[in-house]
Motif scaffolding. Structure first.
Motif, PDB file in Angstrom:
ATOM      1  N   ILE A 123       0.072   5.414  -6.813  1.00 33.46           N
ATOM      2  CA  ILE A 123      -0.386   4.693  -5.649  1.00 33.46           C
ATOM      3  C   ILE A 123       1.262   4.247  -5.026  1.00 33.46           C
ATOM      4  O   ILE A 123       0.999   3.322  -4.346  1.00 33.46           O
ATOM      5  CB  ILE A 123      -1.286   3.599  -5.815  1.00 33.46           C
ATOM      6  N   ARG A 141      -5.589   6.977   2.997  1.00 33.37           N
ATOM      7  CA  ARG A 141      -4.905   5.699   2.377  1.00 33.37           C
ATOM      8  C   ARG A 141      -4.102   5.241   3.709  1.00 33.37           C
ATOM      9  O   ARG A 141      -2.757   5.456   3.504  1.00 33.37           O
ATOM     10  CB  ARG A 141      -4.099   6.345   1.408  1.00 33.37           C
ATOM     11  N   THR A 179      -9.247   1.673  -2.322  1.00 35.81           N
ATOM     12  CA  THR A 179      -9.176   3.298  -2.269  1.00 35.81           C
ATOM     13  C   THR A 179      -8.312   3.599  -1.173  1.00 35.81           C
ATOM     14  O   THR A 179      -7.900   4.683  -0.883  1.00 35.81           O
ATOM     15  CB  THR A 179     -10.331   3.809  -2.315  1.00 35.81           C
ATOM     16  N   LEU A 182      -1.376   2.223  -0.601  1.00 31.44           N
ATOM     17  CA  LEU A 182      -0.441   2.532  -1.580  1.00 31.44           C
ATOM     18  C   LEU A 182       0.666   1.292  -1.588  1.00 31.44           C
ATOM     19  O   LEU A 182       0.469   0.272  -0.718  1.00 31.44           O
ATOM     20  CB  LEU A 182       0.367   3.496  -0.742  1.00 31.44           C
TER      21      LEU A 182
END
Length: 376
Positions: A123, A141, A179, A182
């Motif tokens: 991530i 993302r 979810t 990053l």
């Protein structure tokens, strides 16, 4: 389009499903009953509560589908998609545009996705290739959490990177609860002039940090990210972040949320220390029990446990601190007492801080979404 292919294969293999069609979207515009349209960035989370199906006569059918359940592990992911590209593994909302033949044309992520625990997926933005970044953005993302630390002395027992390490730990845990996020590259420098008397400290001006943050956010915007969270973990950065946040809120296309209240940050840290049953309070947090405990929790190998010590533990004048430097109060560079610190206490402090910050970030993004929806 890579993520579209992956989703198509996943649906075909029945390892994920879609439910709750909620709104009619085409070409990133919401089509209203009066025939008009409004441009959207992402639908609001509340729309997933309403289950309706729409169809536009003579045009491709387009729908917002909520509750996307993806493959739950890497093996299923490979079987479903033929690739290791990570698909979402928890409940989320997806926008799919389809023709009458059912071919997916566009994918967006909506709502406020989250996960219950940290993922073992990569991530961190810098761990990815540019193609993986592109695919991650396509898969939803679109939030980047930016740790803003420092390189400065932290007593005889903690490394110069302490603020940056703590900031990264906070950011990773915040991203791990979502979810759509990053972790961006850590900014490792800030205004630290009050520590200049100690070798190794690297300090930059407030204006340099402000310009860096502006350019950083602009770069993320160019890469297709839609939301940025600024998370300072060095006291000298908070006022800069607050100022930059106000400017970015007016000028940037992306939504920017900032953790910018230093007083509240110190309060949350001390609340965590209290929750850990450590009978100690730090009015100024620097290399004492709180930061030492956090480092024992996230980077224990970097703590020189045989050198922990008590420093100055009284009131501090901010004016005097910035004028004369921290060594006017402490020859060791420690404010507080590092000796009560434990790894368990650090874990408790970190969990409390992440709980509070997560709720704040959610509330801020909800408010921005509500404002956008209210303008329809």
């Amino acid at each position: 389009m890579a993520v579209v292919t992956a989703l198509r294969r996943a649906v075909a293999s029945k390892t994920c499903r879609f439910e709750s069609v909620t709104r009619l979207i085409r070409n990133r515009h919401e089509l209203r009953k009066d025939g008009r349209s409004r441009r959207i960035r992402t639908p609001s989370a509340g729309d997933a509560d309403s289950v309706r199906r729409h169809r536009l006569e003579g045009a491709p059918s387009v729908a917002v589908l909520g509750d996307f359940i993806g493959p739950t592990n890497r093996s299923e992911n490979r079987q479903a998609t033929g690739t290791d590209h990570p698909l979402p593994v928890v409940r989320r909302t997806v926008v799919l545009s389809s023709t009458s033949e059912g071919v997916f044309e566009n994918v967006l992520i909506a709502g406020r996705p989250r996960r219950d625990m940290e993922s073992d997926e990569r991530i961190t933005l810098t761990d990815l290739t540019w193609r993986e970044v592109e695919a991650a953005v396509d898969a939803g993302r679109t939030t980047v959490i930016v740790p803003i630390g420092a390189t400065e002395q932290h007593g005889p027992h903690l490394p110069l990177e302490t603020d940056s390490t703590i900031g990264e730990a906070i950011a990773r845990r915040l991203a791990g609860r979502r979810t759509d996020a990053l972790v961006g590259p850590t900014i490792r420098f800030g205004p630290s002039h009050e520590h200049d008397q100690f070798p190794g400290t690297i300090s930059i001006s407030s204006s340099t940090l402000a310009r860096l943050l502006e350019e950083y956010v602009a770069s993320l915007e160019r890469s297709g990210f839609e939301r940025v969270v600024l998370v300072p973990s060095h006291g000298g950065n908070f006022s800069v972040v607050e100022t930059v946040h106000r400017e970015l809120a007016r000028s940037s296309v992306v939504d920017v949320v900032a953790i910018a209240d230093l007083g509240r940050y110190l309060e949350f840290l001390n609340e965590g220390l209290e929750r850990a049953d450590v009978d100690h309070r730090e009015p100024v947090v620097h290399a004492g029990a709180i930061e030492t405990a956090l480092m024992l929790a996230v980077a224990p190998e970097s703590v020189r446990t045989d050198r922990t010590c008590a420093g100055y533990d009284g009131p501090v004048s901010a004016s005097e601190l910035y004028r004369d430097g921290i060594d006017a109060y402490s020859e060791t560079g420690v404010l507080g007492d590092a000796r009560p610190a434990t790894a368990d206490a650090g874990a408790t402090i970190l969990a409390h801080l992440v709980d509070v910050y997560s709720a704040h970030i959610d509330a801020e993004f909800d408010a921005l979404d509500a404002e956008r929806d209210g303008g329809r």
